[in-house]
Design a protein around this motif. Structure first.
Motif, PDB file in Angstrom:
ATOM      1  N   SER A  15       0.812  -1.226   0.000  1.00  0.00           N
ATOM      2  CA  SER A  15       0.000   0.000   0.000  1.00  0.00           C
ATOM      3  C   SER A  15       0.837   1.264   0.000  1.00  0.00           C
ATOM      4  N   ASN A  16       2.140   1.151   0.226  1.00  0.00           N
ATOM      5  CA  ASN A  16       3.017   2.324   0.185  1.00  0.00           C
ATOM      6  C   ASN A  16       3.816   2.410  -1.103  1.00  0.00           C
ATOM      7  N   GLY A  17       3.580   1.474  -2.014  1.00  0.00           N
ATOM      8  CA  GLY A  17       4.235   1.505  -3.318  1.00  0.00           C
ATOM      9  C   GLY A  17       3.324   2.130  -4.361  1.00  0.00           C
ATOM     10  N   ILE A  18       3.540   1.783  -5.618  1.00  0.00           N
ATOM     11  CA  ILE A  18       2.773   2.406  -6.700  1.00  0.00           C
ATOM     12  C   ILE A  18       1.591   1.552  -7.156  1.00  0.00           C
ATOM     13  N   PRO A  92       3.323   6.622   1.594  1.00  0.00           N
ATOM     14  CA  PRO A  92       3.940   6.395   0.275  1.00  0.00           C
ATOM     15  C   PRO A  92       5.450   6.540   0.308  1.00  0.00           C
ATOM     16  N   GLY A  93       6.117   5.571  -0.314  1.00  0.00           N
ATOM     17  CA  GLY A  93       7.560   5.638  -0.422  1.00  0.00           C
ATOM     18  C   GLY A  93       8.320   4.982   0.708  1.00  0.00           C
ATOM     19  N   ARG A  94       7.597   4.413   1.701  1.00  0.00           N
ATOM     20  CA  ARG A  94       8.261   3.793   2.838  1.00  0.00           C
ATOM     21  C   ARG A  94       7.942   2.301   2.904  1.00  0.00           C
ATOM     22  N   SER A  95       8.930   1.514   3.255  1.00  0.00           N
ATOM     23  CA  SER A  95       8.701   0.094   3.518  1.00  0.00           C
ATOM     24  C   SER A  95       8.340  -0.065   4.986  1.00  0.00           C
ATOM     25  N   THR A  96       7.116  -0.490   5.266  1.00  0.00           N
ATOM     26  CA  THR A  96       6.644  -0.634   6.645  1.00  0.00           C
ATOM     27  C   THR A  96       6.028  -2.008   6.854  1.00  0.00           C
ATOM     28  N   ARG A  97       5.951  -2.409   8.111  1.00  0.00           N
ATOM     29  CA  ARG A  97       5.311  -3.681   8.442  1.00  0.00           C
ATOM     30  C   ARG A  97       3.833  -3.638   8.076  1.00  0.00           C
ATOM     31  N   ALA A  98       3.210  -2.475   8.267  1.00  0.00           N
ATOM     32  CA  ALA A  98       1.788  -2.344   7.936  1.00  0.00           C
ATOM     33  C   ALA A  98       1.566  -2.509   6.435  1.00  0.00           C
ATOM     34  N   THR A 308       7.857  -2.151  -6.400  1.00  0.00           N
ATOM     35  CA  THR A 308       7.022  -1.180  -5.686  1.00  0.00           C
ATOM     36  C   THR A 308       7.375   0.264  -6.023  1.00  0.00           C
ATOM     37  N   ALA A 309       8.577   0.505  -6.500  1.00  0.00           N
ATOM     38  CA  ALA A 309       9.020   1.846  -6.920  1.00  0.00           C
ATOM     39  C   ALA A 309       8.748   2.897  -5.842  1.00  0.00           C
ATOM     40  N   ALA A 313       6.582   6.675  -5.448  1.00  0.00           N
ATOM     41  CA  ALA A 313       5.251   6.414  -4.888  1.00  0.00           C
ATOM     42  C   ALA A 313       4.634   7.692  -4.331  1.00  0.00           C
ATOM     43  N   GLY A 314       3.362   7.894  -4.661  1.00  0.00           N
ATOM     44  CA  GLY A 314       2.629   9.055  -4.168  1.00  0.00           C
ATOM     45  C   GLY A 314       2.928  10.343  -4.888  1.00  0.00           C
ATOM     46  N   LYS A 315       3.713  10.283  -5.961  1.00  0.00           N
ATOM     47  CA  LYS A 315       4.099  11.498  -6.680  1.00  0.00           C
ATOM     48  C   LYS A 315       3.409  11.621  -8.041  1.00  0.00           C
ATOM     49  N   ASN A 316       2.531  10.708  -8.355  1.00  0.00           N
ATOM     50  CA  ASN A 316       1.826  10.693  -9.636  1.00  0.00           C
ATOM     51  C   ASN A 316       2.799  10.609 -10.822  1.00  0.00           C
ATOM     52  N   GLU A 317       3.882   9.847 -10.638  1.00  0.00           N
ATOM     53  CA  GLU A 317       4.868   9.687 -11.701  1.00  0.00           C
ATOM     54  C   GLU A 317       4.876   8.274 -12.278  1.00  0.00           C
ATOM     55  N   ALA A 318       4.128   7.365 -11.679  1.00  0.00           N
ATOM     56  CA  ALA A 318       4.157   5.966 -12.104  1.00  0.00           C
ATOM     57  C   ALA A 318       3.378   5.769 -13.400  1.00  0.00           C
ATOM     58  N   SER A 319       3.942   4.950 -14.279  1.00  0.00           N
ATOM     59  CA  SER A 319       3.265   4.606 -15.535  1.00  0.00           C
ATOM     60  C   SER A 319       2.450   3.333 -15.342  1.00  0.00           C
ATOM     61  N   ALA A 320       1.250   3.320 -15.878  1.00  0.00           N
ATOM     62  CA  ALA A 320       0.377   2.141 -15.797  1.00  0.00           C
ATOM     63  C   ALA A 320       0.567   1.211 -16.986  1.00  0.00           C
ATOM     64  N   SER A 321       1.554   1.485 -17.839  1.00  0.00           N
ATOM     65  CA  SER A 321       1.726   0.721 -19.074  1.00  0.00           C
ATOM     66  C   SER A 321       1.946  -0.764 -18.806  1.00  0.00           C
TER      67      SER A 321
END
Length: 368
Positions: A15-18, A92-98, A308-309, A313-321
């Motif tokens: 949930s913290n990735g893209i 967004p952008g953090r690796s967490t246990r949650a 997960t990039a 993450a959370g920056k609206n830069e990820a491509s859905a291609s």
């Protein structure tokens, strides 16, 4: 009679990735709903969080329909089954246990429905292989987890394939340290993967006589034993064994020249000896439209060919291609399997011909 759309279960990933971003971006195009009925397993709260990020970038997220049962999924909307705790923090952008816990909860729920048959195929968003680990998930990735769940008691083996329209790369060894590759390579193991790959190319991709290339382990394919004997003692015998079983296979090829000279264009599939040998050139050639496909199992599963990039993450830069191509591949493979099994369901049995005398005689009571 109009064919029903395939119902696809989608795991949310970390949930913290893209994951949410690429899922929502893909289905912001209403034409995607003409291809399938998507069922996302996750959290409405997390979906809303990432949906607002898209709205801020003037991208209209898809309409979400919250349902309790995948059997109730509706066409034309992104159906969502709540299986992740809404109180889980989104960072967004953090690796967490949650984040890892949420990714496992989503995967476990969609696999349960896949076993029940309320969804017909699986599309997985990227997970973090470290933070997803727990008492129930102790695997190096999706492929190994799914093999455990769908191997029919060990009778079926999985095979990781990375692909796009021009290239299909399978791995003789998967997510293991490079130091262990040599000890894991066996003639029997490589021959088995060649058989799985060949069957998948026929059943899943509709290639009647696939041509498969095998890469060498050592530089220059070992130079006839000068730089290593694995090609002579392990890989070539595996190629010969697969050839005896009807696989149209060639090699072993030195990996650098094979990709450098674009020899891969001559083959329907390539077997690499270890993870980065196959995936590094693949991702250099096909990152944007690459797809991860799990072959060898009774279920159909694909995934984007990236991770997960966290950096975007959370920056609206990820491509859905890559996600979209994973969806297209999933639908195509399901259709190809259906057609293959329909075409081969009632094969003509072989007939016995007695050629012991002067006149050949056909005996329909015996098999040749």
């Amino acid at each position: 009679m109009e064919e029903k759309l395939i119902k696809i279960g989608i795991s949310q990933g970390d949930s913290n990735g893209i994951g949410y971003e690429i899922i929502l971006k893909a289905f912001s195009d209403q034409r995607m709903f003409e291809l399938c009925i998507p069922v996302l397993y996750g959290s409405n709260k997390i979906a809303s969080f990432y949906g607002k990020l898209l709205e801020n970038a003037e991208i209209a997220p898809p309409e979400i329909q919250v349902i309790q049962d995948a059997a109730k999924a509706v066409q034309g909307k992104l159906n969502l089954i709540r299986c992740v705790d809404d109180s889980a923090p989104v960072e967004p952008g953090r690796s967490t246990r949650a984040g890892g816990k949420a990714s496992f909860q989503s995967l476990e729920a969609v696999v349960a429905d896949l076993k029940k048959g309320t969804v017909q195929a699986l599309l997985t968003a990227p997970v973090n292989k470290h933070n997803i680990q727990n008492d129930k998930f102790h695997f190096p990735g999706h492929t190994e987890y799914l093999e455990k769940k769908f191997s029919d008691g060990g009778a079926r083996k999985s095979l990781m394939i990375l692909l796009n329209e021009q290239l299909r790369v399978a791995l003789a060894t998967g997510h293991i340290p490079l130091s262990e590759v040599k000890s894991k390579l066996t003639t029997e193991g490589i021959a088995e993967k060649l058989m799985i790959f060949n069957r998948s190319l026929c059943e899943d991709f509709g290639i009647l006589r696939p041509r498969i290339a095998v890469l060498a382990l050592n530089p220059h394919a070992g130079d006839n034993g000068l730089i290593g004997k694995e090609e002579i003692e392990i890989i070539r015998p595996a190629i010969e064994e697969a050839d005896k079983n009807g696989v149209f296979v060639f090699g072993p090829y030195a990996a650098d020249g094979f990709f450098g000279a674009q020899t891969y264009r001559l083959f329907d599939g390539i077997v690499a000896m270890y993870h980065d040998q196959g995936l590094a050139p693949f991702k250099a050639l096909a990152m944007d439209d690459g797809v991860n496909f799990t072959a060898g199992l009774p279920i159909v599963r694909t995934s984007p060919a990236h991770g997960t990039a966290y950096d975007i993450a959370g920056k609206n830069e990820a491509s859905a291609s890559s996600f979209r191509h994973a969806l297209y591949t999933l639908i195509d493979v399901c259709g190809n399997r259906k057609n293959y099994f329909a075409a081969t369901a009632n094969p003509l049995r072989k007939q016995y011909v007695d050629r012991s005398g002067d006149k050949e005689k056909l005996d329909l009571t015996k098999e040749e």
